[in-house]
Design an enzyme around this catalytic site. Sequence first.
Site, PDB file in Angstrom:
ATOM      1  N   GLY A 238       5.135  -5.229  13.462  1.00 52.21           N
ATOM      2  CA  GLY A 238       4.872  -5.756  12.126  1.00 52.21           C
ATOM      3  C   GLY A 238       6.080  -6.521  11.630  1.00 52.21           C
ATOM      4  O   GLY A 238       7.098  -6.633  12.329  1.00 52.21           O
TER       5      GLY A 238
ATOM      6  N   THR B 284       1.302   6.942   9.479  1.00 55.78           N
ATOM      7  CA  THR B 284       2.385   7.912   9.292  1.00 55.78           C
ATOM      8  C   THR B 284       2.542   8.280   7.815  1.00 55.78           C
ATOM      9  O   THR B 284       3.001   9.377   7.484  1.00 55.78           O
ATOM     10  CB  THR B 284       3.719   7.363   9.820  1.00 55.78           C
ATOM     11  OG1 THR B 284       3.921   6.034   9.319  1.00 55.78           O
ATOM     12  CG2 THR B 284       3.735   7.348  11.344  1.00 55.78           C
TER      13      THR B 284
ATOM     14  N   ASN C 169       9.245  14.972   4.448  1.00 60.09           N
ATOM     15  CA  ASN C 169      10.401  15.551   5.134  1.00 60.09           C
ATOM     16  C   ASN C 169      11.678  15.324   4.331  1.00 60.09           C
ATOM     17  O   ASN C 169      12.529  16.220   4.218  1.00 60.09           O
ATOM     18  CB  ASN C 169      10.548  14.947   6.526  1.00 60.09           C
ATOM     19  CG  ASN C 169       9.445  15.376   7.475  1.00 60.09           C
ATOM     20  OD1 ASN C 169       8.764  16.377   7.229  1.00 60.09           O
ATOM     21  ND2 ASN C 169       9.248  14.634   8.547  1.00 60.09           N
TER      22      ASN C 169
ATOM     23  N   HIS D 163       2.972   5.360   0.796  1.00 55.79           N
ATOM     24  CA  HIS D 163       4.340   5.398   1.304  1.00 55.79           C
ATOM     25  C   HIS D 163       5.047   4.174   0.730  1.00 55.79           C
ATOM     26  O   HIS D 163       5.021   3.080   1.300  1.00 55.79           O
ATOM     27  CB  HIS D 163       4.352   5.351   2.832  1.00 55.79           C
ATOM     28  CG  HIS D 163       5.721   5.161   3.426  1.00 55.79           C
ATOM     29  ND1 HIS D 163       6.742   6.054   3.250  1.00 55.79           N
ATOM     30  CD2 HIS D 163       6.222   4.151   4.187  1.00 55.79           C
ATOM     31  CE1 HIS D 163       7.823   5.607   3.888  1.00 55.79           C
ATOM     32  NE2 HIS D 163       7.533   4.458   4.462  1.00 55.79           N
TER      33      HIS D 163
END
Length: 308
Positions: free
Chosen positions: A80, A144, A151, A176
Site C-alpha cells: 500500500g 489487523t 496492545n 485504527h
Amino acid sequence: MPSSSRVAIIGAGNVGATAAYALMLRGLFAEIVIIDRDADRAAAEATDIADANAVARPARIWAGDYSDVKDADVLVLTAGAATHGDETRTSIAAKSAAIVRGCVQEAMGAGFDGVLVVSSNPVDAMVQVAQATSGLPPERVIGTGTLLDSNRFRKRVADQLSVAPGAVEALVLGEHGDSEVVAYSTVRIGGVALDAFLGEQAFNRLEIAHDVMRAGYTINHGKGYTSFGVASAIVRICEAIHRDERVVLPVATRLSGQFGIDDLYLSLPCLIGAAGVLRVLIPDLSADERAALLASADALRETLADLE
C-alpha cells in the site's frame, strides 16, 4: 480451503519483511513466500530471512509470484501507500486502494481460497476494499485493525500500574486511526475493573488515550516508518488462524448490525479460528464510548465515500 502449511506475504517493505521474519521465528508455517513488484527487493529479503532461519525451525522461505498464493492457508497483504511525517493514514487511501485492488485481483486470479489478512493503511478502508474485490466471505477477510492499538493500550496501562501487560485486559475499538475508541470500560486487571484496582492511585486517562492514538505518528517521526508492532499483530492473527485457537482478538471485521453498524469494517473483539472470524462479540461500553464508536464509523464512511 488449502491444507498446506504456507503463508504468502504480498509486500516486501518494512512491514512485510518484518512480518515474514517474525513468522519464521515463530515456526508456524513450513513455507513462507514473499511477493513484491520489486522482485530484487523480495529476493533480498527472502534470502536474508532464510539465512537467519539456519538457527531456527526448518522452513522454506523464498521470493515468489502470484502463482504461489494458490496453496497458501493465509495470505497477508501489507502492500500500500506509505505515510510520511504528520500525514494521516486516510490521506493515502486512494493510492492504497488502487494497490490493494490490483494485488487482490491477482491473488484471486491465481486461485487463492484461504484467509486474507490485511494490514495496508488505512487498514479499515483497505480491508473493506479487499473483501469487495476478492468476493471472499467477510469472515475470511480480516484487518489487523486495533489489535496493535489494544496492545499499546495494555502496555501503557501496565506501565502506569506497575504490573505486567499480560495481567491487563484492555480494548481499543473502532477505526485504527484518529477516531479510535480507547475503551476504559473494558480494562480489567486480574478480572478487577480499573477504578476498583486504582483505589486512590492517580491515573491520567486522557494522557494515555492520546499517547495510544499518537503512537504511530511518534514512531514515524523517529524512524520514518512503523514495523515491529504491526508485524507482531499480523503474526498473532496468523497464529490464531493456523492453530485454530478460537481466541478473542480486536480485529477489523465487517459488522452486521452490532451497535447499529452494518456492512462496515471496524474493530470489535472477534473469536478467531481456522475459518477466520467465527463470532463478533459486543462489549459492554459506556454511553460515551458507544457514541465515540458511532462517530468512528461515520469517519470511516467518509473515507470510503471519498474512494468511491
